[in-house]
Scaffold this active site. Structure first.
Site, mmCIF file in Angstrom:
data_model
loop_
_atom_site.group_PDB
_atom_site.id
_atom_site.type_symbol
_atom_site.label_atom_id
_atom_site.label_comp_id
_atom_site.label_asym_id
_atom_site.label_seq_id
_atom_site.Cartn_x
_atom_site.Cartn_y
_atom_site.Cartn_z
ATOM 1 N N ASP A 195 62.094 46.238 25.162
ATOM 2 C CA ASP A 195 61.863 47.629 25.574
ATOM 3 C C ASP A 195 62.358 48.592 24.492
ATOM 4 O OD1 ASP A 195 61.006 46.456 27.839
ATOM 5 O OD2 ASP A 195 62.403 47.485 29.205
ATOM 6 N N GLU A 197 62.601 48.097 21.290
ATOM 7 C CA GLU A 197 61.698 48.115 20.135
ATOM 8 C C GLU A 197 60.442 48.938 20.445
ATOM 9 O OE1 GLU A 197 62.515 43.880 17.905
ATOM 10 O OE2 GLU A 197 61.621 43.817 19.898
ATOM 11 N N TYR A 198 59.996 48.786 21.696
ATOM 12 C CA TYR A 198 58.823 49.561 22.126
ATOM 13 C C TYR A 198 59.140 51.059 22.067
ATOM 14 C CZ TYR A 198 55.188 51.419 25.235
ATOM 15 O OH TYR A 198 54.158 52.148 25.762
ATOM 16 N N ASP A 199 60.324 51.408 22.571
ATOM 17 C CA ASP A 199 60.731 52.817 22.568
ATOM 18 C C ASP A 199 60.723 53.398 21.157
ATOM 19 O OD1 ASP A 199 61.025 52.689 25.249
ATOM 20 O OD2 ASP A 199 63.218 52.568 25.250
ATOM 21 N N SER A 235 28.636 48.055 49.422
ATOM 22 C CA SER A 235 29.745 47.343 50.058
ATOM 23 C C SER A 235 29.366 45.864 50.175
ATOM 24 C CB SER A 235 30.049 47.958 51.413
ATOM 25 O OG SER A 235 28.870 47.982 52.169
ATOM 26 N N GLU A 289 37.750 35.448 45.127
ATOM 27 C CA GLU A 289 38.774 36.425 44.721
ATOM 28 C C GLU A 289 39.450 36.989 45.966
ATOM 29 O OE1 GLU A 289 36.711 39.517 42.590
ATOM 30 O OE2 GLU A 289 35.819 38.084 41.189
ATOM 31 N N LYS A 296 40.413 39.812 48.532
ATOM 32 C CA LYS A 296 39.808 41.100 48.889
ATOM 33 C C LYS A 296 40.955 42.101 48.958
ATOM 34 C CE LYS A 296 36.508 43.343 51.978
ATOM 35 N NZ LYS A 296 37.111 44.657 51.848
ATOM 36 N N ASP A 324 43.122 45.290 49.425
ATOM 37 C CA ASP A 324 43.051 46.359 50.411
ATOM 38 C C ASP A 324 43.528 47.659 49.768
ATOM 39 O OD1 ASP A 324 42.608 47.606 52.764
ATOM 40 O OD2 ASP A 324 44.296 46.726 53.829
ATOM 41 N N ARG A 376 35.099 55.693 44.942
ATOM 42 C CA ARG A 376 33.833 55.212 45.473
ATOM 43 C C ARG A 376 33.101 56.313 46.242
ATOM 44 N NH1 ARG A 376 31.890 52.889 50.263
ATOM 45 N NH2 ARG A 376 30.313 51.301 49.890
ATOM 46 N N TYR A 430 37.251 44.036 38.946
ATOM 47 C CA TYR A 430 36.570 42.799 39.333
ATOM 48 C C TYR A 430 35.060 42.801 39.163
ATOM 49 C CZ TYR A 430 36.720 45.675 43.625
ATOM 50 O OH TYR A 430 36.651 46.690 44.523
ATOM 51 N N LYS A 485 31.734 35.222 45.384
ATOM 52 C CA LYS A 485 30.629 35.736 44.581
ATOM 53 C C LYS A 485 29.985 34.581 43.840
ATOM 54 C CE LYS A 485 33.377 39.821 43.669
ATOM 55 N NZ LYS A 485 34.139 40.598 42.690
ATOM 56 N N LYS A 497 36.849 37.970 55.948
ATOM 57 C CA LYS A 497 38.101 38.657 56.302
ATOM 58 C C LYS A 497 39.058 37.722 57.026
ATOM 59 C CE LYS A 497 37.273 43.473 56.371
ATOM 60 N NZ LYS A 497 38.016 44.637 56.797
ATOM 61 N N CYS A 532 66.222 68.415 72.406
ATOM 62 C CA CYS A 532 66.607 67.233 71.641
ATOM 63 C C CYS A 532 67.343 66.264 72.565
ATOM 64 C CB CYS A 532 67.501 67.647 70.483
ATOM 65 S SG CYS A 532 68.271 66.244 69.668
ATOM 66 N N CYS A 542 71.252 66.200 71.328
ATOM 67 C CA CYS A 542 72.203 67.318 71.419
ATOM 68 C C CYS A 542 71.763 68.416 72.374
ATOM 69 C CB CYS A 542 72.459 67.918 70.043
ATOM 70 S SG CYS A 542 71.066 68.872 69.442
ATOM 71 N N CYS A 558 64.536 68.681 65.619
ATOM 72 C CA CYS A 558 65.720 69.282 66.215
ATOM 73 C C CYS A 558 66.332 70.127 65.111
ATOM 74 C CB CYS A 558 66.706 68.202 66.652
ATOM 75 S SG CYS A 558 68.322 68.901 67.024
ATOM 76 N N CYS A 599 73.611 68.368 65.024
ATOM 77 C CA CYS A 599 73.157 67.341 65.956
ATOM 78 C C CYS A 599 73.747 65.993 65.522
ATOM 79 C CB CYS A 599 71.628 67.276 65.941
ATOM 80 S SG CYS A 599 70.980 65.925 66.922
#
Ligand code: IVH
Length: 696
Positions: free
Chosen positions: A53, A55-57, A102, A133, A135, A137, A156, A248, A313, A337, A431, A434, A449, A454
């Site tokens: 990290d 070196e990247y910096d 879809s 693959e 699916k 969500d 989409r 994908y 697929k 599903k 409430c 209280c 409340c 409280c």
């Protein structure tokens, strides 16, 4: 560390001072960008970095300095530009070059057998090769690369037209602004790829945890959180959300032919795009498809992200063309599903919980039922508006799901099962903890409340009250607050100021010294700038910055307490939400009495954080890190605030300067990664002196 052979340097060693001509600069920038892009790819896409990290910096900050020295070098796709741009009024619309269709969804093994049978028949083959693959969500998106550069990103939408989220997607580290290639001929002249934007479960939980603290509405599940985060008008907000992507599909490509889905996945990855090769599988024949579904079903709870099924697929793209499309979905693919995680049970009661921010939440008490392997006896019903919308009544037989497959959710009553004895639920007007009169928003989505004393809120509120950004009572941390509350010694803020040594000595782990120490800390916290006190009160939507705005504009607590919504909103930075929260807060009689008691206890609140008018550091945000020598951190922060600037505790895209002393750590690294200007304490002192004298 892995050794890799590349045709370019992994760590170009460039000293910015010695770069003089713009030609040299151009070539140096090119070397740095090439290396940085490759390291982004190793880190974000392959999850296997080849440099540290630190070196990247160094590479990033060298490029940053170089671009500062030669500003004409900055290109929109430089790795230093992978940050939020300016907010927009609304998201523009984008027509997809090819509609985003879809998938047909199936739920049983027989459906999968039928799908395979149809594919075999149409193709005249004994066995078909598929790619299976997960699916994902999440939220489907489309990215367009022109000559290897990210030109457009859209959601989409309705499949034909989506929203333009290009500036937002540009902030996602996993999305390369420029495609990677060993030889430039390798990259297609045009590439339209599709995939899914997701929030991982840990990121989602962390985000919601932070939102609980800030009093913001929670996201119901990771998918909503991903969608909400991506569809922001201000890309800076997106930049701070932990979004991930898996690509994908290719919708369009010129200048390169891809023969199979399997090749497609490998090729996208080679171009630096994130794909999920690890969980995807090349399957021969339908039995392997079914096994894959089973395997993924067992695996799903162990994944970092949510999937709601699998996608099959046909691997060969030519075969796909032969099968073609039905009206809305392809014949060559299907989504299988997982069994929904749901069950029906009886809603026994609805109880109301008061959270530590004062929010009242109706909670369903259910006859325990097992959903997706987990027993559920309670579930949040969120708010009155949700209960009304779903028409949920006590005594109903209800459908319970695990929303996003994690959080239990009462979907609503199940068909004609009411006997007539069901009861409609109304949030209480007081409430339950209280007895204060609660405040419900017009849309019935939040009920709070307002009483800051409280008991349901006291512990957390006291911790906040005593914290560094509040009354700054050193030594009064979580543990001690808990002790005081548990012992009943403090039941409201002002009682802190009535504590005696005797009181403290009656508690465990207190001796003479520590009791006296704490009392003197409490005593010295009485003198405070008004904004600290306002922040300490924990008014919803009023954090450190807003507290300063209010203090500057109203000067005294009395004026603020009596300010009308209109007066509040006349302050440029105060919107309707803040104004409403402030008015409601001070309208609560418990709060009124409490503030009076605090003032009586001897609080001395000093007005504005800064004089009116334009200030030398107006609009600038500073973050201090590491050890400072000339000032304490608080003093430095006060100095900034006194000159109209803002001192923040964490580095983000809106930070203007990070002032770093010796032993600065992660904040410094973050500043470098974000390209925020880093200055030393001496630079800061010089800056302050200069602006104090009237320069800028
Ligand atoms: S392929 C023409 N692959 O599921 C088919 N879709 O109902 C293109 N999804 O809108 C989609 N994971 O948002 C494909 N591995 C995957 C997917 C996937 C999730 C979503 C996608 C699409 C919906 C289809």
């Amino acid at each position: 560390m892995a050794s890799v052979a590349t045709k370019f340097e992994l760590k170009p060693d460039i000293s910015v001072e010695s770069v003089e001509s713009s030609k040299e600069a151009e070539s140096a920038a090119k070397r740095l960008r090439q290396a940085i892009r490759y390291h982004n790819y190793r880190y974000y896409v392959l999850d296997s970095p080849v440099i540290s990290d630190a070196e990247y910096d160094v590479l990033m900050s060298t490029l940053q300095q170089l671009e500062q020295k030669f500003p004409t070098l900055v290109t929109p796709d430089s790795p230093t530009q992978q940050v939020g741009g300016s907010p927009r009024e609304e998201l523009g619309l984008v027509k997809h070059p090819i509609p985003m269709l879809s998938l047909k969804t199936v739920y049983t093994e027989d459906d999968v057998l039928a799908f395979d049978q149809n594919c075999r028949k149409e193709l005249g083959m004994a066995e078909v090769e598929y790619v299976a693959e997960p699916k994902f969500d999440g939220l489907a998106v489309e990215l367009t690369y022109q000559s290897g550069r990210l030109a457009l990103a859209s959601t989409r939408g309705d499949g034909t037209t989506g929203e333009d989220v290009t500036p937002n997607v540009r902030t996602m580290k996993e999305v390369p602004l420029v495609l990677l290639s060993a030889e430039s001929t390798d990259v297609p002249s045009r590439l339209v790829v599709r995939g899914e934007v997701l929030m991982f479960i840990d990121g989602f939980e962390e985000l919601n945890r932070r939102r609980t603290e800030s009093g913001d509405a929670l996201f119901a599940n990771p998918r909503n959180a991903a969608a909400g985060s991506l569809r922001q008008l201000d890309p800076n907000t997106t930049a701070h959300r932990p979004l991930h992507i898996f690509l994908y599909e290719i919708a369009d490509i010129s200048g390169k032919e891809i023969k199979t889905q399997w090749e497609l996945l490998q090729t996208l990855q080679k171009w630096g795009l994130k794909v999920n090769v690890a969980e995807s599988k090349l399957c021969h024949g339908v039995n392997e498809l079914l096994r894959y579904h089973q395997d993924m079903y067992e695996k799903r709870d162990g994944l970092q992200y949510e999937i709601d099924g699998v996608v099959y697929k046909i691997n060969d793209r030519q075969s796909r063309e032969r099968l073609g499309f039905r009206s809305r979905d392809p014949r060559w693919a299907v989504a299988y599903k997982f069994k929904p995680r749901e069950a029906t049970t009886k809603l026994l009661d609805i109880v109301v919980q008061v959270g530590r921010t004062g929010k009242l939440t109706p909670v369903a008490v259910l006859e325990p039922v097992v959903v997706g392997g987990i027993e559920i006896g309670r579930a949040s019903l969120h708010n009155q508006s949700e209960i009304d919308r779903r028409d949920i009544r006590i005594g109903d037989t209800v459908l319970v799901k695990r929303a996003g497959d994690v959080i239990p959710q009462v979907e609503g009553p199940v068909g004609d099962q009411r006997s007539g004895s069901e009861r409609v639920f109304h949030m209480p007007s007081e409430c339950p903890v209280c007895g204060s009169e609660v405040v419900m928003s017009e849309d019935k989505k939040t009920t709070v409340c307002p009483n800051m004393n409280c008991p349901a809120q006291l512990r957390e509120r006291l911790i906040h009250f005593a914290s560094k950004q509040g009354m700054d009572i050193e030594g009064l941390g979580e543990k001690r607050v808990e002790q005081l509350v548990d012992a009943g010694l403090v039941t409201s803020f002002h009682m802190l100021y009535q504590l005696t040594k005797q009181n403290l000595l009656s508690l465990e782990r207190y001796g003479d010294l520590s009791a006296e120490g704490l009392l003197s800390q409490i005593e010295s916290s009485k003198k405070q700038p008004l904004w600290r006190f306002l922040n300490a009160l924990g008014i919803p939507h009023v954090g450190e910055h807003m507290a300063q705005v209010l203090a500057d504009n109203f000067q005294t607590i009395e004026k603020l307490m009596h300010a009308s919504g209109e007066e509040l909103q006349s302050v440029s930075q105060v919107g309707p939400e803040v104004s409403r929260a402030v008015v409601e807060f001070f309208a609560d009689k418990h709060n009124h009495t409490e503030i009076e008691a605090l003032i009586k206890a001897g609080l001395q609140l000093e007005g504005a954080t800064k004089a009116k008018g334009r200030q030398p550091l107006d609009g600038l945000t500073f973050v201090f890190t590491g050890t400072l020598e000339r000032w304490t951190r608080e003093e430095a922060e006060q100095l900034v605030a006194g000159m109209g600037g803002h001192a923040a505790s964490s580095v983000s895209n809106i930070t203007n300067y990070v002032v770093a002393g010796p032993s600065a750590g992660s904040k410094l690294a973050k500043a470098k990664a974000l390209g925020v200007t880093v200055i030393s304490e001496e630079d800061f002192a010089a800056m302050i002196e200069k602006v104090a004298k009237g320069g800028s």
